[in-house]
Design a protein around this motif. Structure first.
Motif, mmCIF file in Angstrom:
data_model
loop_
_atom_site.group_PDB
_atom_site.id
_atom_site.type_symbol
_atom_site.label_atom_id
_atom_site.label_comp_id
_atom_site.label_asym_id
_atom_site.label_seq_id
_atom_site.Cartn_x
_atom_site.Cartn_y
_atom_site.Cartn_z
ATOM 1 N N ALA A 367 -5.663 9.995 68.446
ATOM 2 C CA ALA A 367 -5.507 8.731 69.163
ATOM 3 C C ALA A 367 -4.315 8.790 70.110
ATOM 4 N N LYS A 368 -3.234 9.407 69.640
ATOM 5 C CA LYS A 368 -2.026 9.521 70.454
ATOM 6 C C LYS A 368 -2.292 10.369 71.705
ATOM 7 N N LEU A 369 -2.987 11.488 71.517
ATOM 8 C CA LEU A 369 -3.300 12.366 72.656
ATOM 9 C C LEU A 369 -4.254 11.680 73.635
ATOM 10 N N LEU A 370 -5.241 10.967 73.102
ATOM 11 C CA LEU A 370 -6.210 10.292 73.962
ATOM 12 C C LEU A 370 -5.550 9.167 74.750
ATOM 13 N N LEU A 371 -4.656 8.434 74.131
ATOM 14 C CA LEU A 371 -3.951 7.361 74.841
ATOM 15 C C LEU A 371 -3.142 7.927 76.001
ATOM 16 N N ASN A 372 -2.567 9.081 75.803
ATOM 17 C CA ASN A 372 -1.815 9.729 76.884
ATOM 18 C C ASN A 372 -2.734 10.064 78.056
ATOM 19 N N VAL A 373 -3.933 10.543 77.755
ATOM 20 C CA VAL A 373 -4.923 10.838 78.810
ATOM 21 C C VAL A 373 -5.323 9.555 79.545
ATOM 22 N N ILE A 374 -5.554 8.498 78.798
ATOM 23 C CA ILE A 374 -5.960 7.219 79.394
ATOM 24 C C ILE A 374 -4.859 6.683 80.300
ATOM 25 N N ASN A 375 -3.618 6.704 79.813
ATOM 26 C CA ASN A 375 -2.493 6.195 80.607
ATOM 27 C C ASN A 375 -2.332 6.952 81.912
ATOM 28 N N LYS A 376 -2.459 8.266 81.855
ATOM 29 C CA LYS A 376 -2.208 9.091 83.034
ATOM 30 C C LYS A 376 -3.355 9.072 84.039
ATOM 31 N N ASN A 377 -4.580 8.851 83.563
ATOM 32 C CA ASN A 377 -5.735 8.957 84.459
ATOM 33 C C ASN A 377 -6.384 7.635 84.836
ATOM 34 N N PHE A 378 -6.219 6.609 84.011
ATOM 35 C CA PHE A 378 -6.888 5.334 84.291
ATOM 36 C C PHE A 378 -5.949 4.135 84.282
ATOM 37 N N GLY A 379 -4.912 4.199 83.484
ATOM 38 C CA GLY A 379 -4.071 3.015 83.342
ATOM 39 C C GLY A 379 -4.919 1.881 82.777
ATOM 40 N N LEU A 397 -14.114 10.483 69.913
ATOM 41 C CA LEU A 397 -14.642 9.189 69.494
ATOM 42 C C LEU A 397 -13.844 8.558 68.356
ATOM 43 N N PHE A 398 -13.386 9.377 67.409
ATOM 44 C CA PHE A 398 -12.608 8.839 66.295
ATOM 45 C C PHE A 398 -11.291 8.257 66.806
ATOM 46 N N GLY A 399 -10.640 8.992 67.688
ATOM 47 C CA GLY A 399 -9.383 8.522 68.267
ATOM 48 C C GLY A 399 -9.588 7.279 69.115
ATOM 49 N N LEU A 400 -10.697 7.237 69.860
ATOM 50 C CA LEU A 400 -11.002 6.082 70.707
ATOM 51 C C LEU A 400 -11.249 4.839 69.855
ATOM 52 N N THR A 401 -11.994 5.011 68.787
ATOM 53 C CA THR A 401 -12.253 3.896 67.883
ATOM 54 C C THR A 401 -10.955 3.382 67.266
ATOM 55 N N HIS A 402 -10.044 4.290 66.959
ATOM 56 C CA HIS A 402 -8.742 3.913 66.397
ATOM 57 C C HIS A 402 -7.952 3.062 67.393
ATOM 58 N N LEU A 403 -7.991 3.448 68.659
ATOM 59 C CA LEU A 403 -7.279 2.679 69.700
ATOM 60 C C LEU A 403 -7.881 1.289 69.864
ATOM 61 N N VAL A 404 -9.199 1.193 69.736
ATOM 62 C CA VAL A 404 -9.872 -0.111 69.809
ATOM 63 C C VAL A 404 -9.461 -0.980 68.624
ATOM 64 N N ASN A 405 -9.463 -0.392 67.437
ATOM 65 C CA ASN A 405 -9.111 -1.140 66.234
ATOM 66 C C ASN A 405 -7.658 -1.610 66.242
ATOM 67 N N LYS A 406 -6.794 -0.877 66.926
ATOM 68 C CA LYS A 406 -5.381 -1.244 67.001
ATOM 69 C C LYS A 406 -5.106 -2.254 68.125
ATOM 70 N N GLY A 407 -6.146 -2.608 68.878
ATOM 71 C CA GLY A 407 -5.970 -3.586 69.946
ATOM 72 C C GLY A 407 -5.327 -3.032 71.206
ATOM 73 N N ILE A 408 -5.294 -1.701 71.335
ATOM 74 C CA ILE A 408 -4.702 -1.065 72.518
ATOM 75 C C ILE A 408 -5.741 -0.907 73.614
ATOM 76 N N VAL A 409 -6.942 -0.551 73.213
ATOM 77 C CA VAL A 409 -8.066 -0.385 74.142
ATOM 78 C C VAL A 409 -9.149 -1.394 73.776
ATOM 79 N N GLU A 410 -9.769 -1.968 74.798
ATOM 80 C CA GLU A 410 -10.871 -2.913 74.587
ATOM 81 C C GLU A 410 -12.196 -2.196 74.787
ATOM 82 N N ASP A 411 -13.136 -2.379 73.855
ATOM 83 C CA ASP A 411 -14.481 -1.864 74.087
ATOM 84 C C ASP A 411 -15.322 -2.994 74.688
ATOM 85 N N ILE A 412 -16.200 -2.632 75.616
ATOM 86 C CA ILE A 412 -16.947 -3.631 76.394
ATOM 87 C C ILE A 412 -18.434 -3.328 76.248
#
Length: 446
Positions: A367-379, A397-412
């Motif tokens: 999740a930590k590594l994926l968030l870094n990718v998201i911040n740098k490429n999409f904001g 997918l596991f890391g992405l789901t974790h970010l969604v569950n933590k309220g950092i990323v929104e799934d749409i």
């Protein structure tokens, strides 16, 4: 005659002759030295120091060969098929076309000629350049898409063709870290079939193909420096759907016409609903009233954020919130032959980092590594799984789901009406400039 005097006189004459001879030699030597210095000095004079009256040197008898002049590369004047020519080459010096400019009316009519408002408008040169760049990219890509989308194509193929074209035209393929934040996709291309109204984009491996009897909503977002143009259209290949498409297009144009500084959002919704629901459509011998989908709305657009704080209803409401100078709105309407109400359903493809995401310590390394990718490429720009795939991410997918569950990323998730119904969408982006309303995404098509 005195020989002594003569001898002396002869000596004097001889001496005088020797002196004259020496003087002549000395003068000749001096002249030679002067000529040499002058010649040396002349050879060091630049062209700029030569007096305009100085005669040119004698022409050489040997003719010099002229070097062939290099042909200047002329800028292309038309777009390629598929679109690959940079917008900056088609429109040098940021000369991107304006959108449709509409004068304000009633109490805001003064804005058209106000010197103060003109000054404020001129302060927004970079803002307008970015928006017009994105809008012209949108027009050229969608023109090609509308001509080339055909039944039998997969949704994955259609999405890839649109997104490759957008990235080519703005000159940012999004593969270098941070490049997608400079310009490119404002959000994943929405390809919504029939009862699916919004927020569907094919994930990797999706084999869904467009059918002859389908109604396809194509929602494309293009951004330049975070200025997002959000515009959508609907395609159908059978004439039985014509009235459905006409109703929604008419309703969207009504919303665009009603929108303006100081206009109340609820009043725009009432006008949209009245237009939309004046239509009906006959499908397979049955007549359906076209219903405005009451829980879908237009919205403000902020920089790098597709959904701002204000929403534009498409049905009558008591919302007295006013549109304000400087705001950017997506005026979008949805019509349906079904319930006129959508729910979340289906496989999620769209995601976005929340602007107010909590600053948490993440213990899950993926999740930590994926968030870094998201911040740098999409904001805070929306993205989809395909965008992570093309960046070389896997097993995320596991890391992405974790970010969604933590309220950092929104799934749409996709928004759907009742199965068996048909929905349509049209959308434009408008800029409420100090002097004029600019329908930035307006084109010859819609």
């Amino acid at each position: 005659m005195n020989t002594t005097w003569m001898t002396a006189s002869a000596k004097v004459d001889t001496t005088l002759l020797l002196v004259k001879s020496s003087a002549k030699k000395a003068q000749a030597g001096l002249n030679g030295a002067v000529d040499h210095v002058a010649a040396s000095h002349d050879s060091n004079i630049s062209e700029d120091e030569v007096d305009e009256n100085t005669p040119p040197p004698a022409a050489s008898t040997k003719k010099k060969k002229r070097k062939p002049k290099k042909k200047k590369k002329t800028a292309p004047v038309t777009q390629s098929d598929p679109p690959r020519v940079l917008m900056s080459e088609l429109f040098p010096n940021n000369s991107y076309p304006k959108g449709e400019e509409v004068d304000y009316v009633d109490e805001n009519q003064y804005r058209t000629t106000s010197e103060e408002k003109r000054y404020l408008d001129n302060m927004n040169a970079e803002f307008l350049t970015d928006y017009r760049h994105a809008a012209e990219t949108h027009r050229q890509v969608r023109k090609w898409a509308r001509q080339n989308i055909k039944p039998g194509q997969t949704l994955s193929e259609i999405a890839d063709n649109i997104e490759t074209s957008v990235r080519a035209l703005v000159g940012h393929d999004g593969l270098v870290e941070g490049d997608a934040k400079v310009a490119g996709m404002g959000f994943p291309t929405g390809l919504n079939l029939n009862h699916i109204a919004a927020h569907f984009s094919p994930n990797a491996g999706n084999k869904t193909a467009l059918g002859q009897d389908d109604v396809l909503k194509v929602d494309i977002g293009v951004h330049v420096n975070g200025r997002i143009v959000d515009s959508a259209f609907t395609m159908a290949f059978e004439h039985k759907y014509d009235n459905l498409l006409a109703a929604v297009k008419d309703a969207t144009n009504t919303g665009v016409q009603e929108a303006g500084i100081d206009v109340r959002l609820g009043e725009i919704g009432a006008a949209i609903q009245e237009t939309m629901e004046s239509y009906e459509v006959e499908i397979a011998g049955k007549t359906y009233p076209v219903k405005a989908i009451r829980n879908l709305m237009g919205h403000t657009i902020d920089r790098y954020r597709i959904h701002g704080s204000k929403q534009v209803p498409i049905v009558r409401t008591n919302d007295n919130t006013k549109m304000e100078e400087g705001e950017v709105f997506a005026i979008e309407t949805f019509g349906s032959t079904g319930l006129g109400y959508v729910v979340d359903q289906g496989e999620v493809s769209h995601y976005a980092k929340r602007r107010d995401a909590p600053n948490l310590v993440l213990h899950l390394s993926s999740a930590k590594l994926l968030l870094n990718v998201i911040n740098k490429n999409f904001g805070t720009l929306p993205f989809c799984r395909r965008y992570l795939d093309r960046l070389g991410q896997d097993k995320y997918l596991f890391g992405l789901t974790h970010l969604v569950n933590k309220g950092i990323v929104e799934d749409i998730p996709p928004l759907v009406d009742m199965k068996g119904s048909y929905t349509a969408q049209f959308e434009h982006t408008i800029l409420l400039r100090p002097t004029v309303k600019e329908v930035i995404s307006r084109g010859d098509d819609y």
